[in-house]
Motif scaffolding. Structure first.
Motif, PDB file in Angstrom:
ATOM      1  N   ARG A 282     -44.609  47.348 -53.166  1.00 27.87           N
ATOM      2  CA  ARG A 282     -43.860  47.315 -51.902  1.00 27.87           C
ATOM      3  C   ARG A 282     -44.111  48.585 -51.097  1.00 27.87           C
ATOM      4  O   ARG A 282     -44.423  48.531 -49.902  1.00 27.87           O
ATOM      5  N   LYS A 283     -43.999  49.735 -51.749  1.00 30.72           N
ATOM      6  CA  LYS A 283     -44.213  51.004 -51.055  1.00 30.72           C
ATOM      7  C   LYS A 283     -45.648  51.114 -50.557  1.00 30.72           C
ATOM      8  O   LYS A 283     -45.896  51.569 -49.432  1.00 30.72           O
ATOM      9  N   GLY A 284     -46.594  50.672 -51.375  1.00 31.22           N
ATOM     10  CA  GLY A 284     -47.990  50.729 -50.965  1.00 31.22           C
ATOM     11  C   GLY A 284     -48.275  49.866 -49.752  1.00 31.22           C
ATOM     12  O   GLY A 284     -48.980  50.289 -48.826  1.00 31.22           O
ATOM     13  N   GLN A 285     -47.722  48.660 -49.726  1.00 37.38           N
ATOM     14  CA  GLN A 285     -47.958  47.757 -48.594  1.00 37.38           C
ATOM     15  C   GLN A 285     -47.386  48.322 -47.299  1.00 37.38           C
ATOM     16  O   GLN A 285     -48.033  48.276 -46.244  1.00 37.38           O
ATOM     17  N   VAL A 286     -46.178  48.866 -47.369  1.00 34.59           N
ATOM     18  CA  VAL A 286     -45.535  49.390 -46.156  1.00 34.59           C
ATOM     19  C   VAL A 286     -46.257  50.641 -45.656  1.00 34.59           C
ATOM     20  O   VAL A 286     -46.548  50.770 -44.454  1.00 34.59           O
ATOM     21  N   LEU A 287     -46.560  51.568 -46.553  1.00 33.38           N
ATOM     22  CA  LEU A 287     -47.232  52.801 -46.130  1.00 33.38           C
ATOM     23  C   LEU A 287     -48.630  52.517 -45.585  1.00 33.38           C
ATOM     24  O   LEU A 287     -49.103  53.219 -44.680  1.00 33.38           O
ATOM     25  N   THR A 288     -49.289  51.503 -46.105  1.00 30.07           N
ATOM     26  CA  THR A 288     -50.600  51.133 -45.573  1.00 30.07           C
ATOM     27  C   THR A 288     -50.481  50.684 -44.120  1.00 30.07           C
ATOM     28  O   THR A 288     -51.284  51.077 -43.259  1.00 30.07           O
ATOM     29  N   LEU A 289     -49.465  49.865 -43.837  1.00 27.65           N
ATOM     30  CA  LEU A 289     -49.246  49.424 -42.451  1.00 27.65           C
ATOM     31  C   LEU A 289     -48.937  50.611 -41.538  1.00 27.65           C
ATOM     32  O   LEU A 289     -49.427  50.678 -40.399  1.00 27.65           O
ATOM     33  N   LEU A 290     -48.146  51.553 -42.032  1.00 28.39           N
ATOM     34  CA  LEU A 290     -47.785  52.711 -41.210  1.00 28.39           C
ATOM     35  C   LEU A 290     -48.987  53.622 -40.984  1.00 28.39           C
ATOM     36  O   LEU A 290     -49.162  54.175 -39.886  1.00 28.39           O
ATOM     37  N   ALA A 291     -49.810  53.792 -42.006  1.00 28.88           N
ATOM     38  CA  ALA A 291     -51.017  54.616 -41.847  1.00 28.88           C
ATOM     39  C   ALA A 291     -51.960  53.991 -40.829  1.00 28.88           C
ATOM     40  O   ALA A 291     -52.583  54.698 -40.020  1.00 28.88           O
ATOM     41  N   GLU A 292     -52.068  52.674 -40.842  1.00 29.91           N
ATOM     42  CA  GLU A 292     -52.932  51.984 -39.877  1.00 29.91           C
ATOM     43  C   GLU A 292     -52.407  52.162 -38.458  1.00 29.91           C
ATOM     44  O   GLU A 292     -53.179  52.413 -37.525  1.00 29.91           O
ATOM     45  N   GLN A 293     -51.077  52.044 -38.276  1.00 29.65           N
ATOM     46  CA  GLN A 293     -50.528  52.212 -36.933  1.00 29.65           C
ATOM     47  C   GLN A 293     -50.713  53.648 -36.437  1.00 29.65           C
ATOM     48  O   GLN A 293     -51.063  53.872 -35.272  1.00 29.65           O
ATOM     49  N   ALA A 294     -50.485  54.623 -37.315  1.00 26.43           N
ATOM     50  CA  ALA A 294     -50.671  56.026 -36.923  1.00 26.43           C
ATOM     51  C   ALA A 294     -52.121  56.287 -36.525  1.00 26.43           C
ATOM     52  O   ALA A 294     -52.392  57.024 -35.570  1.00 26.43           O
ATOM     53  N   LEU A 295     -53.058  55.673 -37.235  1.00 25.88           N
ATOM     54  CA  LEU A 295     -54.472  55.841 -36.910  1.00 25.88           C
ATOM     55  C   LEU A 295     -54.793  55.209 -35.558  1.00 25.88           C
ATOM     56  O   LEU A 295     -55.545  55.773 -34.760  1.00 25.88           O
ATOM     57  N   GLN A 296     -54.203  54.051 -35.290  1.00 28.64           N
ATOM     58  CA  GLN A 296     -54.412  53.405 -33.994  1.00 28.64           C
ATOM     59  C   GLN A 296     -53.846  54.246 -32.852  1.00 28.64           C
ATOM     60  O   GLN A 296     -54.392  54.244 -31.747  1.00 28.64           O
ATOM     61  N   CYS A 297     -52.767  54.968 -33.127  1.00 32.24           N
ATOM     62  CA  CYS A 297     -52.157  55.840 -32.115  1.00 32.24           C
ATOM     63  C   CYS A 297     -52.824  57.216 -32.074  1.00 32.24           C
ATOM     64  O   CYS A 297     -52.345  58.112 -31.359  1.00 32.24           O
ATOM     65  N   LEU A 298     -53.899  57.391 -32.860  1.00 27.50           N
ATOM     66  CA  LEU A 298     -54.655  58.650 -32.926  1.00 27.50           C
ATOM     67  C   LEU A 298     -53.808  59.815 -33.422  1.00 27.50           C
ATOM     68  O   LEU A 298     -54.102  60.976 -33.131  1.00 27.50           O
ATOM     69  N   ASP A 299     -52.765  59.508 -34.161  1.00 27.30           N
ATOM     70  CA  ASP A 299     -51.967  60.554 -34.802  1.00 27.30           C
ATOM     71  C   ASP A 299     -52.535  60.738 -36.210  1.00 27.30           C
ATOM     72  O   ASP A 299     -52.018  60.212 -37.195  1.00 27.30           O
ATOM     73  N   PHE A 300     -53.625  61.497 -36.289  1.00 29.55           N
ATOM     74  CA  PHE A 300     -54.359  61.618 -37.547  1.00 29.55           C
ATOM     75  C   PHE A 300     -53.537  62.318 -38.629  1.00 29.55           C
ATOM     76  O   PHE A 300     -53.624  61.973 -39.804  1.00 29.55           O
ATOM     77  N   LYS A 301     -52.749  63.291 -38.223  1.00 34.89           N
ATOM     78  CA  LYS A 301     -51.959  64.030 -39.206  1.00 34.89           C
ATOM     79  C   LYS A 301     -50.945  63.119 -39.882  1.00 34.89           C
ATOM     80  O   LYS A 301     -50.798  63.137 -41.114  1.00 34.89           O
ATOM     81  N   ALA A 302     -50.241  62.306 -39.088  1.00 33.98           N
ATOM     82  CA  ALA A 302     -49.255  61.386 -39.660  1.00 33.98           C
ATOM     83  C   ALA A 302     -49.936  60.346 -40.543  1.00 33.98           C
ATOM     84  O   ALA A 302     -49.434  59.995 -41.616  1.00 33.98           O
ATOM     85  N   SER A 303     -51.082  59.860 -40.089  1.00 33.08           N
ATOM     86  CA  SER A 303     -51.817  58.880 -40.890  1.00 33.08           C
ATOM     87  C   SER A 303     -52.243  59.485 -42.220  1.00 33.08           C
ATOM     88  O   SER A 303     -52.151  58.834 -43.276  1.00 33.08           O
TER      89      SER A 303
END
Length: 615
Positions: free
Chosen positions: A276-297
Motif C-alpha cells: 500500500r505504501k509503495g503504491q501511494v508513494l510511487t504515484l506521489l513521486a510521479e506527480q512531483a516529477l511531472q511538476c518538476l519538483d525533483f527534490k520532492a520526487s
C-alpha cells in the motif's frame, strides 16, 4: 373383572367402551379449544400492533420455522415504521408479545431468535434512541459479563442478551444498510451507521473497517472527489480513488501523510501495508516529477528504495535519467535501484543511461580536480564529493596543465557552471582526443614528484618497499605485510577511501571507450603507470594488476625504474616478466581456462625463466 364375566354380560362391556370414547372425545375437544385460544391470542397481538392476519394463517404456519420467523420480522418492522414513532413502552410490550407468540404457538423457534429479530428491528428503525436501546439487549464486548438488562426489560425471557458474535453480525448488517443508502457524508443515515458501529465497544477488525470507510469519505471530500458512498464500497480497485485525489489536487505530492492515511482507511492492497505504501508513494513521486519538483520526487523515491519496493523502479529510472535534476549522486542511486529491480528487457537501456551518468560525474570530477572553476558570482565552485584535491599553486607544472585544460575546454566549463552539463555535451567532450591529451598533461608532472607522490599519506611509510603491501582483507595470508590503515574498511564502518585523480581519469576513459564500443580508444598507459606507481607501497598485487593491463609490456620498465631497488621490488619485476613470457609462450584460448591461473606461481616463474635462458 374377568373376561368370562364380560362374556356373560356383554352390555357392561359396551357401556364401558362408550364411556371411554366420550372421555377421549371430550379431552380432544379441550385440546382444540386450547389451541384455538392460542391462535386467537397471536391474531390479537398482530391486530394490536396494526397487522391483520387470519387464524387459518397462524394455524398453517405454526410448525414452519421460516414462516414464523418472517411473521415476527414483519411485525417488528411494521412497528418500527409507524409515524409518529412508538415509545419505548410499546417496544417493551412488543418484545414480550414476541416471546409469548414463540412459547404458545411458534415453538419451532428458539427464544434467542425472537431477541435477535427484535434487536435487528431496533437497529434498522432509523432512530438513534432505538439503536441505543438495542445496545442494552446485546453483548457489546467479547469479555463482557452476562449481566441482566435494565429493569424496564425485566420479565419472562427478557434477561436474555444477544450473543456477541450475533451482535456483531446484526450491527454490521444495519450499518451497511445505512451506509449504502446514504447520498452524502452529511446524510442522516451516515450518522446512524456510525452510531450502530459504536455499540460494539471492543471494535473488532470488521467493525473498524466499516468505521474507517466512513472516515475515508471525509478525506475524499477534502480532495474534492465527488462519489456516492455505495460507489466507494463497490470500488474493487481502491487505489484508483487515491489517483482521483491526486488528479484533483496539483500539490497532492506534498501531502503524503494524508494520502497514506486515506489509503489505509480504504484498505488499499488489503492488509499488505508495505505494498500500500509503495503504491501511494510511487504515484506521489510521479506527480512531483511531472511538476518538476525533483527534490520532492527524490524524497519519495528514497522512501521507496529504503522499503525495497521493486515496482518503483520505473519512476526511479525516470528521475535518474532526468537531466534537469542536478544532483548527480542521487541520480546514480536511482539508476542503480532501477537496474536492480527492472525487467530483463530494460537492463540494456538503463545500463547505457547509468554509463552516461557515470561518465558525466567523472568528467566533472576530472575538470574540477585539475582547476576549480569560479562561478559567475565570483565564488569558487566546490570540488566533487568523490575527488578532493588542493588547487595547484601558481607557476607549478600542475597549474600550467590546469590552465591549458581550462582554455581548451572553456565552453564545456561555461555550460557546467551556468546551465548544467548535459549528457550529450559530456560525451562529446570526452570523445575529443584533445581532452585526453590535456588531462594526461596534467597527470605527467605528478609522476616527477617521486614514488608515491599522489598516493595517500600512509603509503610513505613503506616507500623503501622492504615489506609487501597488501589489502587489509588479505593480511593474514602474507607474512609480515604492510597494511595501509587508511584502506581498512573491514574492521569498522567508515567512508570508502576517496579516489585519486588517476583512478577517476581511468574510469572516465574506460566508460567513454565502452560507450563508443571501442571507436574512441583511451590512451591508458600514462594513467596505468601512475596508478601502479601509487599502489606499489600499499598493495603490490594491485600494482602488478595495473602493469599487466598495459598495452605494451616494456612500458612497465618506466614504473620499475622509479621504485627503490629492494629485494621485493626486484622479485616483483622478475615475476611480472615471467608472467608475460609464459602468457606469450602459452596463449590463452576462450574455450578453456588458461593454465596460467591454475599452476603454482613459483612453478610459473621457474618455467618462464628456463624458457628465457634456452631461447
Amino acid at each position: 373383572m374377568t373376561s368370562s364375566f364380560l362374556l356373560r354380560h356383554p352390555g357392561v362391556s359396551a357401556a364401558r367402551g362408550a364411556t371411554a370414547r366420550d372421555w377421549t372425545s371430550q379431552h380432544h375437544s379441550h385440546d382444540q379449544v386450547d389451541k384455538l385460544e392460542k391462535h386467537l391470542s397471536v391474531v390479537e397481538v398482530l391486530e394490536k400492533h396494526g397487522l391483520q392476519k387470519p387464524i387459518l394463517y397462524v394455524k398453517n404456519s405454526q410448525n414452519s420455522e421460516e414462516e414464523g420467523h418472517q411473521l415476527m420480522v414483519k411485525l417488528c418492522r411494521h412497528t418500527g415504521r409507524k409515524n409518529p414513532p412508538v415509545s419505548e413502552t410499546v417496544w417493551r410490550g412488543l418484545l414480550q408479545d414476541l416471546l409469548d407468540m414463540q412459547q404458545n404457538v411458534y415453538t419451532c423457534l428458539k427464544p434467542k431468535t425472537c431477541h435477535q429479530v427484535f434487536v435487528e428491528s431496533l437497529l434498522c428503525s432509523s432512530r438513534v434512541e432505538n439503536v441505543r436501546l438495542a445496545g442494552q439487549l446485546m453483548h457489546c464486548s467479547k469479555v463482557s459479563q452476562d449481566v441482566p438488562v435494565s429493569l424496564s426489560f425485566r420479565g419472562k425471557g427478557c434477561a436474555l442478551k444477544v450473543a456477541y458474535d450475533n451482535s456483531v453480525e446484526l450491527v454490521l448488517a444495519a450499518a451497511r444498510e445505512y451506509f449504502n443508502s446514504s447520498t452524502t457524508l452529511t446524510d442522516p443515515c451516515m450518522g446512524l451507521a456510525r452510531t450502530c458501529l459504536q455499540l460494539i465497544t471492543d471494535c473488532p477488525p470488521t467493525i473498524q473497517e466499516e468505521l474507517d470507510l466512513i472516515n475515508a469519505l471525509t478525506q475524499l471530500e477534502d480532495f474534492s472527489v465527488s462519489i456516492l458512498p455505495l460507489q466507494v464500497r463497490l470500488r474493487s480497485d481502491r487505489l484508483s480513488l487515491i489517483e482521483e485525489c491526486i488528479a484533483h489536487c496539483s500539490t497532492a505530492y506534498k501531502q503524503s501523510t494524508t494520502l497514506l492515511s486515506l489509503a489505509s482507511l480504504l484498505r488499499v492492497a488489503g492488509d499488505d501495508e508495505a505494498t500500500r505504501k509503495g503504491q501511494v508513494l510511487t504515484l506521489l513521486a510521479e506527480q512531483a516529477l511531472q511538476c518538476l519538483d525533483f527534490k520532492a520526487s527524490y524524497i519519495h523515491c528514497q522512501d521507496l528504495m529504503a522499503a525495497g519496493y521493486s515496482l518503483a523502479w520505473e519512476v526511479c529510472s525516470l528521475l535518474g535519467q532526468c537531466e534537469g535534476y542536478g544532483d548527480l549522486e542521487a541520480r546514480q542511486e536511482l539508476l542503480a535501484f532501477s537496474l536492480t529491480h527492472c525487467p530483463p528487457d530494460n537492463i540494456h537501456g538503463l545500463l547505457a543511461a547509468s554509463s552516461d551518468l557515470q561518465t558525466q560525474v567523472l568528467y566533472q570530477a576530472v575538470n574540477y580536480q585539475m582547476e576549480p572553476v569560479n562561478t559567475e558570482s565570483g565564488r569558487e565552485a566546490d570540488e566533487t564529493d568523490s575527488v578532493k584535491a588542493s588547487a595547484p599553486t601558481v607557476g607549478s607544472p600542475v597549474g600550467t596543465a590546469g590552465d591549458l585544460l581550462h582554455r581548451t575546454t572553456a565552453k564545456t566549463m561555461e555550460v557546467l557552471t551556468t546551465t548544467g552539463l548535459t549528457t550529450k555535451a559530456v560525451l562529446t567532450a570526452v570523445s575529443d582526443h584533445r581532452w585526453w591529451k590535456e588531462s594526461l598533461n596534467y597527470l605527467r608532472p605528478l609522476q616527477g614528484h617521486g614514488a608515491g607522490a599522489t598516493s595517500q599519506k600512509g603509503a610513505c611509510e613503506n616507500s623503501n618497499l622492504e615489506r609487501q603491501g597488501c589489502s587489509p582483507f588479505y593480511q593474514e595470508l602474507i607474512e609480515d605485510p604492510y597494511v595501509d590503515l587508511s584502506q581498512d574498511v573491514y574492521s569498522s564502518y567508515k567512508d570508502v577511501p576517496q579516489e585519486n585523480f588517476a583512478e577517476v581519469l581511468l574510469r572516465t576513459g574506460k566508460l567513454a571507450e565502452a560507450k563508443t564500443e571501442g571507436k574512441t580508444l583511451f590512451p591508458a598507459t600514462e594513467v596505468l603507470l601512475q596508478l601502479a606507481n601509487d599502489a606499489f607501497p600499499r598493495d603490490m598485487m594491485l600494482a602488478l594488476s595495473y602493469l599487466l593491463a598495459l598495452p605494451q609490456v616494456l612500458d612497465a620498465n618506466r614504473c620499475f625504474e622509479k621504485q627503490c631497488h629492494s629485494a621485493l621490488s626486484l622479485q616483483l619485476a622478475a615475476y611480472y616478466y615471467s608472467l608475460q613470457i609464459y602468457s606469450h609462450l602459452k596463449p590463452c584460448f576462450k574455450d578453456k581456462n588458461h593454465t596460467l591461473y591454475q599452476a603454482c606461481l613459483a612453478l610459473v616463474e621457474s618455467r618462464a625463466l628456463s624458457s628465457t635462458m634456452l631461447s
